[in-house]
Design a protein around this motif. Structure first.
Motif, PDB file in Angstrom:
ATOM      1  N   ILE A 305       0.860  -1.187   0.000  1.00  0.00           N
ATOM      2  CA  ILE A 305       0.000   0.000   0.000  1.00  0.00           C
ATOM      3  C   ILE A 305       0.895   1.235   0.000  1.00  0.00           C
ATOM      4  O   ILE A 305       1.846   1.305   0.784  1.00  0.00           O
ATOM      5  N   GLY A 306       0.612   2.199  -0.864  1.00  0.00           N
ATOM      6  CA  GLY A 306       1.424   3.406  -0.864  1.00  0.00           C
ATOM      7  C   GLY A 306       1.074   4.342  -2.000  1.00  0.00           C
ATOM      8  O   GLY A 306       0.237   4.034  -2.864  1.00  0.00           O
ATOM      9  N   GLU A 307       1.733   5.481  -2.002  1.00  0.00           N
ATOM     10  CA  GLU A 307       1.521   6.480  -3.047  1.00  0.00           C
ATOM     11  C   GLU A 307       2.428   6.192  -4.242  1.00  0.00           C
ATOM     12  O   GLU A 307       3.483   5.548  -4.112  1.00  0.00           O
ATOM     13  N   MET A 308       2.022   6.670  -5.397  1.00  0.00           N
ATOM     14  CA  MET A 308       2.818   6.492  -6.595  1.00  0.00           C
ATOM     15  C   MET A 308       2.496   7.606  -7.577  1.00  0.00           C
ATOM     16  O   MET A 308       1.518   8.344  -7.413  1.00  0.00           O
ATOM     17  N   TRP A 309       3.337   7.745  -8.593  1.00  0.00           N
ATOM     18  CA  TRP A 309       3.093   8.682  -9.683  1.00  0.00           C
ATOM     19  C   TRP A 309       2.750   7.908 -10.942  1.00  0.00           C
ATOM     20  O   TRP A 309       3.332   6.860 -11.221  1.00  0.00           O
ATOM     21  N   ASP A 329       3.814  16.009 -16.478  1.00  0.00           N
ATOM     22  CA  ASP A 329       2.415  15.622 -16.645  1.00  0.00           C
ATOM     23  C   ASP A 329       2.001  14.482 -15.703  1.00  0.00           C
ATOM     24  O   ASP A 329       0.948  13.868 -15.890  1.00  0.00           O
ATOM     25  N   ARG A 330       2.822  14.208 -14.716  1.00  0.00           N
ATOM     26  CA  ARG A 330       2.522  13.083 -13.826  1.00  0.00           C
ATOM     27  C   ARG A 330       1.286  13.378 -12.969  1.00  0.00           C
ATOM     28  O   ARG A 330       0.947  14.527 -12.684  1.00  0.00           O
ATOM     29  N   LEU A 331       0.639  12.289 -12.547  1.00  0.00           N
ATOM     30  CA  LEU A 331      -0.533  12.372 -11.686  1.00  0.00           C
ATOM     31  C   LEU A 331      -0.238  11.661 -10.375  1.00  0.00           C
ATOM     32  O   LEU A 331       0.469  10.637 -10.340  1.00  0.00           O
ATOM     33  N   ASP A 332      -0.791  12.175  -9.280  1.00  0.00           N
ATOM     34  CA  ASP A 332      -0.653  11.524  -7.983  1.00  0.00           C
ATOM     35  C   ASP A 332      -1.674  10.408  -7.873  1.00  0.00           C
ATOM     36  O   ASP A 332      -2.827  10.539  -8.305  1.00  0.00           O
ATOM     37  N   ALA A 333      -1.259   9.292  -7.254  1.00  0.00           N
ATOM     38  CA  ALA A 333      -2.178   8.166  -7.102  1.00  0.00           C
ATOM     39  C   ALA A 333      -1.862   7.409  -5.821  1.00  0.00           C
ATOM     40  O   ALA A 333      -0.730   7.427  -5.319  1.00  0.00           O
ATOM     41  N   LEU A 334      -2.880   6.780  -5.302  1.00  0.00           N
ATOM     42  CA  LEU A 334      -2.754   5.870  -4.167  1.00  0.00           C
ATOM     43  C   LEU A 334      -3.032   4.471  -4.697  1.00  0.00           C
ATOM     44  O   LEU A 334      -4.002   4.268  -5.435  1.00  0.00           O
ATOM     45  N   ALA A 335      -2.190   3.513  -4.355  1.00  0.00           N
ATOM     46  CA  ALA A 335      -2.337   2.164  -4.911  1.00  0.00           C
ATOM     47  C   ALA A 335      -2.307   1.114  -3.810  1.00  0.00           C
ATOM     48  O   ALA A 335      -1.558   1.228  -2.836  1.00  0.00           O
ATOM     49  N   VAL A 336      -3.137   0.090  -3.980  1.00  0.00           N
ATOM     50  CA  VAL A 336      -3.107  -1.109  -3.145  1.00  0.00           C
ATOM     51  C   VAL A 336      -2.945  -2.286  -4.094  1.00  0.00           C
ATOM     52  O   VAL A 336      -3.793  -2.518  -4.957  1.00  0.00           O
ATOM     53  N   VAL A 337      -1.833  -2.992  -3.962  1.00  0.00           N
ATOM     54  CA  VAL A 337      -1.497  -4.078  -4.885  1.00  0.00           C
ATOM     55  C   VAL A 337      -1.325  -5.372  -4.110  1.00  0.00           C
ATOM     56  O   VAL A 337      -0.594  -5.401  -3.114  1.00  0.00           O
ATOM     57  N   ALA A 338      -1.988  -6.421  -4.559  1.00  0.00           N
ATOM     58  CA  ALA A 338      -1.865  -7.742  -3.937  1.00  0.00           C
ATOM     59  C   ALA A 338      -1.318  -8.733  -4.949  1.00  0.00           C
ATOM     60  O   ALA A 338      -1.702  -8.709  -6.120  1.00  0.00           O
ATOM     61  N   ARG A 360      -8.549  15.199  -3.002  1.00  0.00           N
ATOM     62  CA  ARG A 360      -9.809  14.833  -3.647  1.00  0.00           C
ATOM     63  C   ARG A 360      -9.556  13.723  -4.659  1.00  0.00           C
ATOM     64  O   ARG A 360      -8.759  13.884  -5.580  1.00  0.00           O
ATOM     65  N   PHE A 361     -10.218  12.585  -4.484  1.00  0.00           N
ATOM     66  CA  PHE A 361     -10.067  11.449  -5.393  1.00  0.00           C
ATOM     67  C   PHE A 361     -10.958  11.661  -6.613  1.00  0.00           C
ATOM     68  O   PHE A 361     -12.150  11.967  -6.488  1.00  0.00           O
ATOM     69  N   ILE A 362     -10.351  11.489  -7.809  1.00  0.00           N
ATOM     70  CA  ILE A 362     -11.070  11.819  -9.038  1.00  0.00           C
ATOM     71  C   ILE A 362     -11.300  10.629  -9.962  1.00  0.00           C
ATOM     72  O   ILE A 362     -12.170  10.681 -10.838  1.00  0.00           O
ATOM     73  N   HIS A 363     -10.537   9.560  -9.781  1.00  0.00           N
ATOM     74  CA  HIS A 363     -10.702   8.408 -10.680  1.00  0.00           C
ATOM     75  C   HIS A 363     -10.103   7.177 -10.013  1.00  0.00           C
ATOM     76  O   HIS A 363      -9.072   7.255  -9.347  1.00  0.00           O
ATOM     77  N   GLU A 364     -10.771   6.036 -10.198  1.00  0.00           N
ATOM     78  CA  GLU A 364     -10.267   4.787  -9.616  1.00  0.00           C
ATOM     79  C   GLU A 364     -10.313   3.677 -10.650  1.00  0.00           C
ATOM     80  O   GLU A 364     -11.280   3.568 -11.417  1.00  0.00           O
TER      81      GLU A 364
END
Length: 393
Positions: A305-309, A329-338, A360-364
């Motif tokens: 679990i963590g942040e990524m670009w 042009d990078r975007l901030d994202a939060l990711a959970v990977v299993a 503010r979360f805009i897309h998942e």
């Protein structure tokens, strides 16, 4: 010693004869007997010590190095520069090849210096790994002798006041500390554009807030049924959206989320640790440390679990790839990977913006499949493949 206790083992002669045949057919066990006789009657082993320099750029190279240290892996053909084991780290830079390569390559490259010892009578095996193989072989004999009378041996680890059973079926009789000696014999260094070398320190411990569960739920406004929904998740991949929900709450409140790795066995968490990453080169070393921890604990799955670009693929004026870190042009994202040992993965990525101090979360996006993989678990995937299809089933 086993033969002296033969009266305690049912049908000992037939049972032990089969194990003797297996030992005779094993070249490393034959080497062990000859080595024991040689030491008793003639003297010590003829041991050679070497150090090898290997340059790694990317997770695939890190996985290749780690695979060379997995149990019973033969020593690969010379693909690295061999140096004297007495060479000081301050001298490594003098032995580096021409530095006229692009900066983006050197800033992400790790220099591994691996020490190894071999007996001249068994040059294809690293000595510590060979001895671990022999220990595992003998341990299986002892375990089988007990099993014949209905006693099952196991390995337990003491953690504070708690005794925890550790899965070892994937270790072929070895103890968890013998799973791999590679990381104990290897140092990792970062390389500068002009050649200076600095040690890459292993994953640094991160101090987590010492809050009670009630205070955590209150601080992050965790839904009252969160724990029950997590407990109801019967597979590793069903836990991903539940973890994402909590991770979002943490990011919204704290405006950042540290990188966490949670190891699982049969979809239940068995280990948890934060990861401190400063550079891209750190990631390669940490991916090996995670694999080592998975190997030691016998975990069959992991969640990161963590942040990524996230950024579109692009190249600079000289045609070299631009990393997401350097892409405007990078975007901030939060990711959970299993990921689990079958090779399957699931990743939920939530893109967000920061405006006026608010997240503010805009897309998942939710994706799964064999091609879904977190870079930090790429070495673990290679290690899991070595366990075989029925190692811990």
């Amino acid at each position: 010693m086993i033969q002296k206790e033969k009266s305690l083992v049912r049908d000992f002669d037939a049972w032990y004869a089969a194990w003797q045949d297996s030992m005779k057919a094993d070249p490393i066990m034959r080497w062990l007997v000859k080595s024991r006789n040689r030491i008793v009657k003639e003297g010590d082993l003829e041991i050679n010590s070497t150090a090898q320099m290997r340059f790694v750029h990317g997770y695939e190279g890190a996985a290749e190095i780690y695979a060379s240290g997995l149990p019973d892996s033969p020593i690969a053909e010379e693909v690295a520069r061999t140096i004297s084991p007495l060479t000081r780290p301050s001298e490594y830079a003098k032995r580096l090849p021409h530095m006229g390569l692009p900066r983006y390559i050197w800033q992400d490259t790790v220099l591994y210096v691996q020490r190894r010892w071999v007996d001249q009578a068994l040059p294809e095996r690293e000595l510590l790994d060979a001895l671990a193989h022999c220990y595992g072989f003998l341990a299986r004999i002892v375990a089988d002798a007990h099993l014949r009378d209905g006693y099952e041996l196991g390995v337990r680890e003491i953690r504070g006041a708690i005794s925890i059973e550790v899965p070892t079926e994937h270790l072929s009789g070895r103890l968890p500390c013998m799973a791999s000696t590679l990381m104990k014999r290897t140092s990792a260094y970062a390389i500068g554009e002009d050649g200076p070398v600095s040690m890459i320190y292993q994953s640094q411990a991160v101090d987590l807030p010492k809050l009670s569960l009630d205070k955590i739920d209150k601080r992050y406004k965790i839904a009252p049924d969160w724990d029950s929904r997590l407990a109801a998740a019967t597979t590793l991949f069903e836990r991903v959206p539940v973890y994402m929900e909590r991770a979002k709450k943490i990011l919204e409140k704290d405006k950042n989320h540290i990188t966490l790795c949670i190891l699982h066995q049969d979809a239940q968490p068995i280990d948890f640790f934060p990861i401190d990453i400063e550079t891209h080169a750190d990631k390669m070393v940490i991916s090996q440390i995670i694999a080592d921890r998975i190997q030691h604990r016998g975990a069959d799955g992991a969640i990161v679990i963590g942040e990524m670009w996230i950024a579109p693929e692009s190249r600079d004026g000289e045609g070299y790839p631009v990393r997401a870190t350097d892409n405007p042009d990078r975007l901030d994202a939060l990711a959970v990977v299993a990921q689990d040992r079958t090779g399957w993965g699931r990743m939920i990525t939530s893109i967000y913006t920061r405006r006026f101090g608010k997240v503010r979360f805009i897309h998942e996006q939710d994706e799964s499949g064999e091609d879904v993989q977190h870079g930090l678990l790429s070495v673990a995937s290679r290690m899991w493949a070595s366990w075989g299809p029925t190692a811990i089933d």
